[in-house]
Design a protein around this motif. Structure first.
Motif, mmCIF file in Angstrom:
data_model
loop_
_atom_site.group_PDB
_atom_site.id
_atom_site.type_symbol
_atom_site.label_atom_id
_atom_site.label_comp_id
_atom_site.label_asym_id
_atom_site.label_seq_id
_atom_site.Cartn_x
_atom_site.Cartn_y
_atom_site.Cartn_z
ATOM 1 N N HIS A 192 20.739 -13.758 -8.178
ATOM 2 C CA HIS A 192 19.311 -14.061 -8.093
ATOM 3 C C HIS A 192 18.766 -13.738 -6.693
ATOM 4 C CE1 HIS A 192 15.574 -15.636 -9.544
ATOM 5 N NE2 HIS A 192 15.504 -16.474 -8.519
ATOM 6 N N LYS A 193 19.561 -13.957 -5.662
ATOM 7 C CA LYS A 193 19.127 -13.595 -4.306
ATOM 8 C C LYS A 193 18.921 -12.086 -4.202
ATOM 9 C CE LYS A 193 21.082 -17.403 -1.674
ATOM 10 N NZ LYS A 193 22.087 -17.810 -0.686
ATOM 11 N N GLN A 194 19.794 -11.313 -4.855
ATOM 12 C CA GLN A 194 19.618 -9.862 -4.881
ATOM 13 C C GLN A 194 18.307 -9.507 -5.581
ATOM 14 O OE1 GLN A 194 23.048 -8.240 -6.855
ATOM 15 N NE2 GLN A 194 24.249 -8.148 -4.966
ATOM 16 N N GLU A 195 18.037 -10.180 -6.688
ATOM 17 C CA GLU A 195 16.820 -9.903 -7.448
ATOM 18 C C GLU A 195 15.577 -10.268 -6.644
ATOM 19 O OE1 GLU A 195 17.893 -12.102 -10.938
ATOM 20 O OE2 GLU A 195 18.812 -10.339 -11.866
ATOM 21 N N ILE A 196 15.630 -11.379 -5.933
ATOM 22 C CA ILE A 196 14.506 -11.794 -5.087
ATOM 23 C C ILE A 196 14.291 -10.754 -3.973
ATOM 24 C CG2 ILE A 196 13.814 -13.474 -3.321
ATOM 25 C CD1 ILE A 196 14.888 -15.661 -5.195
ATOM 26 N N GLY A 197 15.379 -10.331 -3.336
ATOM 27 C CA GLY A 197 15.274 -9.323 -2.288
ATOM 28 C C GLY A 197 14.701 -8.018 -2.808
ATOM 29 N N HIS A 198 15.108 -7.635 -4.001
ATOM 30 C CA HIS A 198 14.596 -6.400 -4.591
ATOM 31 C C HIS A 198 13.116 -6.544 -4.931
ATOM 32 C CE1 HIS A 198 14.298 -2.690 -6.685
ATOM 33 N NE2 HIS A 198 14.137 -3.256 -7.852
ATOM 34 N N PHE A 199 12.750 -7.672 -5.502
ATOM 35 C CA PHE A 199 11.344 -7.888 -5.828
ATOM 36 C C PHE A 199 10.505 -7.866 -4.551
ATOM 37 C CE2 PHE A 199 7.639 -10.594 -6.812
ATOM 38 C CZ PHE A 199 7.089 -9.821 -7.820
ATOM 39 N N ALA A 200 11.005 -8.469 -3.481
ATOM 40 C CA ALA A 200 10.283 -8.454 -2.206
ATOM 41 C C ALA A 200 10.098 -7.021 -1.705
ATOM 42 C CB ALA A 200 11.017 -9.298 -1.175
ATOM 43 N N SER A 201 11.095 -6.166 -1.912
ATOM 44 C CA SER A 201 10.975 -4.759 -1.517
ATOM 45 C C SER A 201 9.876 -4.064 -2.307
ATOM 46 C CB SER A 201 12.302 -4.026 -1.733
ATOM 47 O OG SER A 201 13.307 -4.547 -0.903
ATOM 48 N N ILE A 202 9.802 -4.355 -3.590
ATOM 49 C CA ILE A 202 8.754 -3.776 -4.431
ATOM 50 C C ILE A 202 7.385 -4.251 -3.949
ATOM 51 C CG2 ILE A 202 7.805 -3.696 -6.776
ATOM 52 C CD1 ILE A 202 10.715 -3.977 -7.795
ATOM 53 N N VAL A 203 7.285 -5.535 -3.617
ATOM 54 C CA VAL A 203 6.025 -6.092 -3.112
ATOM 55 C C VAL A 203 5.639 -5.424 -1.788
ATOM 56 C CG1 VAL A 203 4.892 -8.181 -2.221
ATOM 57 C CG2 VAL A 203 6.245 -8.299 -4.328
ATOM 58 N N LYS A 204 6.607 -5.220 -0.910
ATOM 59 C CA LYS A 204 6.327 -4.569 0.378
ATOM 60 C C LYS A 204 5.690 -3.202 0.166
ATOM 61 C CE LYS A 204 10.240 -6.738 2.687
ATOM 62 N NZ LYS A 204 11.622 -6.512 3.146
ATOM 63 N N ILE A 205 6.218 -2.448 -0.776
ATOM 64 C CA ILE A 205 5.649 -1.124 -1.054
ATOM 65 C C ILE A 205 4.248 -1.265 -1.635
ATOM 66 C CG2 ILE A 205 5.863 0.918 -2.544
ATOM 67 C CD1 ILE A 205 8.870 0.863 -1.914
ATOM 68 N N ALA A 206 4.049 -2.215 -2.538
ATOM 69 C CA ALA A 206 2.728 -2.416 -3.132
ATOM 70 C C ALA A 206 1.694 -2.799 -2.067
ATOM 71 C CB ALA A 206 2.788 -3.494 -4.209
ATOM 72 N N LYS A 207 2.120 -3.559 -1.070
ATOM 73 C CA LYS A 207 1.196 -4.058 -0.050
ATOM 74 C C LYS A 207 1.057 -3.128 1.156
ATOM 75 C CE LYS A 207 0.901 -8.476 0.748
ATOM 76 N NZ LYS A 207 1.209 -9.874 1.104
ATOM 77 N N THR A 208 1.701 -1.977 1.131
ATOM 78 C CA THR A 208 1.659 -1.069 2.273
ATOM 79 C C THR A 208 0.230 -0.727 2.677
ATOM 80 O OG1 THR A 208 3.788 -0.117 1.693
ATOM 81 C CG2 THR A 208 2.414 1.186 3.126
ATOM 82 N N ASP A 209 -0.636 -0.519 1.711
ATOM 83 C CA ASP A 209 -2.035 -0.180 2.019
ATOM 84 C C ASP A 209 -2.952 -1.405 2.004
ATOM 85 O OD1 ASP A 209 -2.038 -0.694 -0.684
ATOM 86 O OD2 ASP A 209 -2.831 1.262 -1.275
ATOM 87 N N ASN A 210 -2.350 -2.589 2.000
ATOM 88 C CA ASN A 210 -3.073 -3.876 2.042
ATOM 89 C C ASN A 210 -3.893 -4.176 0.796
ATOM 90 O OD1 ASN A 210 -2.115 -4.618 4.633
ATOM 91 N ND2 ASN A 210 -3.610 -3.211 5.538
ATOM 92 N N VAL A 211 -3.670 -3.414 -0.272
ATOM 93 C CA VAL A 211 -4.374 -3.646 -1.534
ATOM 94 C C VAL A 211 -3.365 -3.521 -2.670
ATOM 95 C CG1 VAL A 211 -6.162 -2.774 -3.101
ATOM 96 C CG2 VAL A 211 -6.529 -2.675 -0.641
ATOM 97 N N ILE A 212 -3.379 -4.478 -3.576
ATOM 98 C CA ILE A 212 -2.535 -4.373 -4.771
ATOM 99 C C ILE A 212 -3.461 -3.979 -5.914
ATOM 100 C CG2 ILE A 212 -1.073 -5.616 -6.410
ATOM 101 C CD1 ILE A 212 -0.014 -7.250 -4.083
ATOM 102 N N THR A 213 -3.285 -2.738 -6.379
ATOM 103 C CA THR A 213 -4.132 -2.223 -7.443
ATOM 104 C C THR A 213 -3.722 -2.817 -8.785
ATOM 105 O OG1 THR A 213 -2.682 -0.353 -7.932
ATOM 106 C CG2 THR A 213 -4.386 -0.023 -6.218
#
Length: 144
Positions: free
Chosen positions: A12-33
Motif C-alpha cells: 500500500h505504501k508503494q501504491e500511495i507513492g505511485h499515486f503521489a507521483s501521478i498527482v505531481k505530474i497532474a499538478k505540474t501546471d498548477n491546474v488539474i483538468t
C-alpha cells in the motif's frame, strides 16, 4: 502483526507513492483538468487509495516518496500510468516530461537510458498502445 499484514502495508505504501507521483505530474501546471481528474479517480480506485489519503496526497504529493516495486513489469506499468497522465490534459509540457524522467529513475530505470525509455513511453502512449504492447516495447528499449 502477520507477514501478510506487513506485505500488505508495504504494498500500500508503494501504491500511495505511485499515486503521489501521478498527482505531481497532474499538478505540474498548477491546474488539474477534467481529463486529469478522471485519470486520478481511476488510478485511486485501482490503487486502493482511500478518500482521506486521496485528499492528503492531492494537497501535498511531495510528502510521499516513490517506493519502487521489485517487479520489472510493475515498474513498467507505473511508467505507463505516469505517461498516460502526461497526456490526460491533451498537452505535453516539458516540466511534466522532466518530472517523469526523475520518477523513472526512482522506479529504477537506468540513469544512462532513462531519456530513451521515457521518449519511447511518450511515443507509445501518443499512439494509443495498450499496456501489453507498451511493456514489450519498453523492455526492448531498455534491454541491457
Amino acid at each position: 502483526m502477520s507477514i501478510s499484514d506487513l506485505y500488505s502495508s508495504g504494498k500500500h505504501k508503494q501504491e500511495i507513492g505511485h499515486f503521489a507521483s501521478i498527482v505531481k505530474i497532474a499538478k505540474t501546471d498548477n491546474v488539474i483538468t477534467e481529463g486529469e481528474q478522471k485519470l486520478l479517480d481511476r488510478a485511486a480506485k485501482k490503487l486502493h487509495i482511500s478518500e482521506s489519503e486521496y485528499e492528503n496526497i492531492l494537497k501535498s504529493p511531495e510528502k510521499y516518496p516513490v517506493n519502487s516495486p521489485v517487479s520489472y513489469d510493475e515498474r513498467i506499468e507505473r511508467l505507463y500510468r505516469l505517461t498516460k497522465m502526461i497526456f490526460a490534459d491533451g498537452d505535453v509540457d516539458k516540466n511534466e516530461v522532466s518530472l517523469m524522467r526523475k520518477i523513472a529513475v526512482a522506479l529504477q530505470f537506468p540513469l544512462d537510458n532513462v531519456e530513451k525509455v521515457c521518449d519511447e513511453a511518450i511515443h507509445l502512449v501518443m499512439n494509443d498502445n495498450d499496456l501489453d504492447d507498451f511493456t514489450t516495447a519498453i523492455k526492448n528499449v531498455n534491454a541491457i
